[in-house]
Structures are given as C-alpha cells and as structure tokens.
Scaffold this motif. Structure first.
Motif, PDB file in Angstrom:
ATOM      1  N   LEU A 157       0.889  -1.087   0.101  1.00 38.34           N
ATOM      2  CA  LEU A 157       0.185  -0.282   0.093  1.00 38.34           C
ATOM      3  C   LEU A 157       1.142   1.055  -0.062  1.00 38.34           C
ATOM      4  O   LEU A 157       0.648   2.081  -1.036  1.00 38.34           O
ATOM      5  CB  LEU A 157      -0.766   0.439   1.577  1.00 38.34           C
ATOM      6  N   MET A 158       1.233   0.919   0.864  1.00 39.80           N
ATOM      7  CA  MET A 158       2.778   2.278   1.019  1.00 39.80           C
ATOM      8  C   MET A 158       3.584   2.345  -0.776  1.00 39.80           C
ATOM      9  O   MET A 158       3.389   3.642  -0.862  1.00 39.80           O
ATOM     10  CB  MET A 158       3.380   2.652   2.349  1.00 39.80           C
ATOM     11  N   TYR A 161       1.068   4.138  -2.290  1.00 37.11           N
ATOM     12  CA  TYR A 161       1.526   6.021  -2.532  1.00 37.11           C
ATOM     13  C   TYR A 161       2.593   6.715  -2.737  1.00 37.11           C
ATOM     14  O   TYR A 161       1.177   7.669  -2.624  1.00 37.11           O
ATOM     15  CB  TYR A 161       0.415   5.737  -0.513  1.00 37.11           C
ATOM     16  N   TYR A 264      -2.294   5.389   5.702  1.00 37.28           N
ATOM     17  CA  TYR A 264      -1.938   4.414   4.517  1.00 37.28           C
ATOM     18  C   TYR A 264      -3.301   3.480   5.253  1.00 37.28           C
ATOM     19  O   TYR A 264      -3.211   2.771   3.952  1.00 37.28           O
ATOM     20  CB  TYR A 264      -0.933   4.157   5.282  1.00 37.28           C
ATOM     21  N   ASN A 274      -6.494  -1.115   2.657  1.00 31.72           N
ATOM     22  CA  ASN A 274      -6.628  -0.196   1.826  1.00 31.72           C
ATOM     23  C   ASN A 274      -7.385   1.520   2.070  1.00 31.72           C
ATOM     24  O   ASN A 274      -8.637   1.665   2.248  1.00 31.72           O
ATOM     25  CB  ASN A 274      -6.384  -0.108   0.646  1.00 31.72           C
ATOM     26  N   LEU A 276      -6.135   4.528   2.018  1.00 26.96           N
ATOM     27  CA  LEU A 276      -5.068   5.910   1.719  1.00 26.96           C
ATOM     28  C   LEU A 276      -5.820   7.476   1.147  1.00 26.96           C
ATOM     29  O   LEU A 276      -6.493   7.843   0.358  1.00 26.96           O
ATOM     30  CB  LEU A 276      -4.336   5.823   0.286  1.00 26.96           C
TER      31      LEU A 276
END
Length: 456
Positions: A157-158, A161, A264, A274, A276
């Motif tokens: 995920l990071m 993003y 996040y 998620n 984000l």
C-alpha cells in the motif's frame, strides 16, 4: 517499520487519543532505552541485494536466526516477516533491510551488549550462506529496480501511495537505513521539553552520523542523502513540526496534527485494508470507504501513529529519527548521545537553552545544511561544528551525572560510548567524509570496495 499494534479497544471519545499518548508517562526510575538499527544485506559473490526467498536470502537469514538462535517467528499471510525474543524484534524494512528493534534496557552498556550479540548472531548465519551486511544511510550502488519489495501488505500500500505524494518515497523505503533511539518521558511538560530539544537538535545528529554520500553508484552532493530523501517524501507526515514550539503545545496538539495526517491502512484479521488518502478524523466519523460506518479502535490509532515520520515523534515514548545507519561504534553512540541530553535534567535544560531562541526557519535551515555539509554546515551565524561540540559536551555531562556503571564497575559511566563522536569533533570528519576520501583516493572511484571495507 512497526508491526501491527494490538490490545486497544473501541474509541468512544476523542479524549482517549491524548490519553493514549499520556499513558506512556513513566517515573524517572522506570525510564528505559530502546535502540533500533537497520542494515543492508547482500550476496558476497555478486554484491547484489538479498531477495526475499532463495538459498541466499532474507528468508534464509530469518530462518537461521529462528532455528539456530532461539527467535520466535512472526508471520503475515504465511510468510515469515519477523522474529521476536526477550522483548526485542527483528523485522524487515520494505527493501529487505534487516532491523533490530531492541528491548527496553536500563543503560547503554546493556544496549551495546545487545548490539554485539545481534550482529554476532547475524554474522553467524550470514557467513554460512555467503551473505554480508553493511551499515550505511543509503544503498550506494543498487538501483530502485534492483531492490525487492518485502511481502508485507503495509508495504504494498505504501509503495503505491508514495509515488503519488512525493518524489523520494520509494527510495526511502527500499534504499535507506537508519539508527534511532526510543526514550521515555515523565509527564506532559517533560514530553514537551524533550520533543522540542529532539526536533531542534536532530540536525546535529544528522551531521554527526552522516553516512550516505553515494547513490546510483556515484557521489550525490550530500553527506546524508538519507536525510535529503525525507525532505521530498510526503510533506503531510514528515518534517520539523513547527507547531511543537508554539505556546500551549501538548498531547492534544499532537493528536490534532495526527488526526489530519492521511492514513495508509487499517489492519483487520491479518490483512491491511486500503485507507489511502483518508484521515483518521474521517475514520472517527465512520467515513472510511473501505469500512463504511465502522469507527476505529485504539489499536488503529497506535498503527496510525507509526505512519507519521517527522524528525522526532511521539507514541507512548519518543523516537529520535535523524541519524543514518552506520558502523558498529555509532550504533552504540546514537543512544548514548540522546540519553546524555534527555535523561539528566541539567543537560536537558542546557540543551534547550542552546536552541530555544531559534525560529522555524533556522531549525529547517540546520536540517537542510546538515544533510548537505554535515559538520561544515553554516546557518544564520551558527557553525555546525561548534554547535555539535557544545551539544556533545552537554551529552557527556549528562552521562557522567547518570553514573551508570558497566563491566562490573570497571566503567564508571557511559561516556566512552561517545568516543566515536568525539573523534569526529576533533577531526571535523564524519563517516561520509571518510567514505568520500576513499572513493577519491585509494578506491579510484570503485564503489564496490565499500563492501569489503565497511561491512559488519
């Protein structure tokens, strides 16, 4: 980076968020020292970074530590992604950097013993499989595409993003390493003074520990490229936090800041969901698209606090985040430096007296100049070399006042752990300067020689 937090019940009132931070307050006699350090692993024959799986891999190192040195496994999605033993954790950074998050210890003698034992155990496994480890602030040769992404949902995920909010986030994730120390506070007032000192003097630590002058196989124009990377990562969650120096700052002020930092993820049933771009404030209202109508727990709050990356931050303790990863002596010197400043009131007062007249522009200027020039930095009439000399003297006085003996009483205090930093003050040179001298001298521009010369 942190493993998922647990044990927190539902958040029924926003006041619980500040209470969570305040619950970390401890009486002086129970203050502890937690040291974290990261290092790059590589294959000795090819000098390439370690993949997650294979004969020579991160997984092989983790299994070796598990089976040969008594560490208990931590798994996610069926993958071995960490280890734990005696209050300490071994975890993986996004690009496979191996991190020891040390146990909370009483003194630097214990900290250095922990570092020694850990590096010896890692070397034992690494030597058996043809692997090496090196402590640097940034990977000197490897490119982004050379670095694997570890199989952790948080990192997936990071990674996505990071590419939307800044220019260097994925570099931070895959190609940087740090050493940091986690310290306690006694009260809100004590936290405020310590956090202000931590932020204001973090550039001194960046300068003294600067150890990342190379990227993509050549000099990058900075002594600490790792510090430079953080400046272009994500303005919403990094930086020097000017509001900490405002009158009236306290736990609630930090809560209001953290509530608006974009999230996040949310961790549920072993999976990262998620979230984000949404804020924790949205979550408090039940407005996360991924979890409609659901409101957070204190575990979610604890997780969210681990995704905020200023130069110093608070959770139930305080983290000093400004130093590059580096050689063994500096792994012990970093906690000694901050403990000397923070755990003796006279030294803490003296450190604050040094910095309390600086404005936000000066503090940010020191941060930038430290990454570029280390001890040669000059900002608004402040000479970094002179400032570091004064700060180190304050730290040494604090360690003397603590008088924590080691080696069965043969060592009267912890001041000798500052010797590597004293040598830098005397010479005006930090690790990055030494690396550059080799690169321009006996290495003849051959950066591959860094591995044989500076590995653990």
């Amino acid at each position: 980076m942190s493993i998922p937090q647990s044990g927190g019940g539902p958040i029924e009132h926003q006041s619980q968020l500040a209470e969570y931070l305040e619950s970390g307050c401890k009486p002086r006699e129970t203050w502890r020292i937690g040291t974290e350090h990261e290092k790059f692993g590589y294959c000795k024959d090819s000098l390439k970074p370690l993949p997650y799986e294979g004969e020579r891999s991160i997984l092989a190192v983790l299994k070796g530590l598990r089976d040969g040195h008594g560490w208990a496994p931590i798994e996610e999605g069926g993958n071995l992604i960490g280890l734990e033993k005696d209050g300490a954790n071994i975890s993986l950074e996004p690009g496979g950097q191996l991190e020891l998050s040390g146990a909370p210890l009483e003194n630097i003698h214990q900290t250095c013993d922990e570092v020694n034992h850990h590096l010896a155990d890692v070397k034992d496994i690494a030597d058996k499989i043809g692997v090496g480890f090196i402590g640097l602030g940034a990977a000197p040769i490897w490119r982004h595409e050379d670095m694997p992404l570890m199989p952790k949902g948080r990192y997936k995920l990071m990674d996505s993003y990071m590419q939307e909010v800044g220019t260097t986030g994925t570099t931070m994730m895959r190609r940087t390493c740090t050493v940091q120390v986690n310290l306690d506070f006694a009260s809100e007032a004590d936290m405020v003074q310590k956090l202000r000192v931590a932020l204001a003097l973090q550039p001194v630590a960046t300068a003294l520990f600067a150890n990342s002058p190379f990227i993509d196989g050549k000099p990058n124009g900075h002594k600490s490229w790792r510090s430079r990377v953080w400046r272009s990562l994500d303005d919403a969650r990094t930086g020097m936090l000017p509001f900490v120096f405002d009158e009236g700052f306290g736990f609630e002020s930090y809560v209001q800041y953290a509530l608006d930092v974009p999230m996040y993820f949310v961790y549920r049933d072993g999976k990262y969901i998620n979230a984000l771009g949404m804020s924790f404030r949205d979550f408090m209202k039940g407005e996360l698209p991924a979890l409609p109508g659901e409101t957070p727990t204190l575990s979610d709050w604890a997780d969210h606090l681990t995704t905020i990356f200023p130069e110093a931050r608070i959770k139930k303790y305080m983290e000093m985040r400004g130093a590059d990863g580096g050689p063994w002596r500096r792994l012990c010197a970093l906690p000694a430096f901050w403990v000397g400043l923070m755990y003796d009131q006279s030294s803490l007062d003296a450190a604050w007296d040094l910095a309390k007249g600086w404005d936000a522009e000066t503090r940010e200027g020191l941060r930038v100049a430290a990454s570029e020039q280390a001890l040669q930095a000059q900002v608004g009439g402040i000479n970094m070399h002179d400032l570091a000399r004064e700060v180190l003297a304050i730290s040494e006085a604090g360690l003397k006042a603590r008088a924590r003996q080691g080696a069965g009483g043969l060592l009267p205090d912890e001041t000798h752990f500052l010797n590597a930093l004293k040598e830098s003050i005397e010479s005006g040179k930090v690790p990055a300067d030494e690396l550059l001298e080799h690169y321009n001298g006996d290495w003849n521009g051959d950066l591959t020689r860094i591995y044989s010369g500076f590995s653990y």
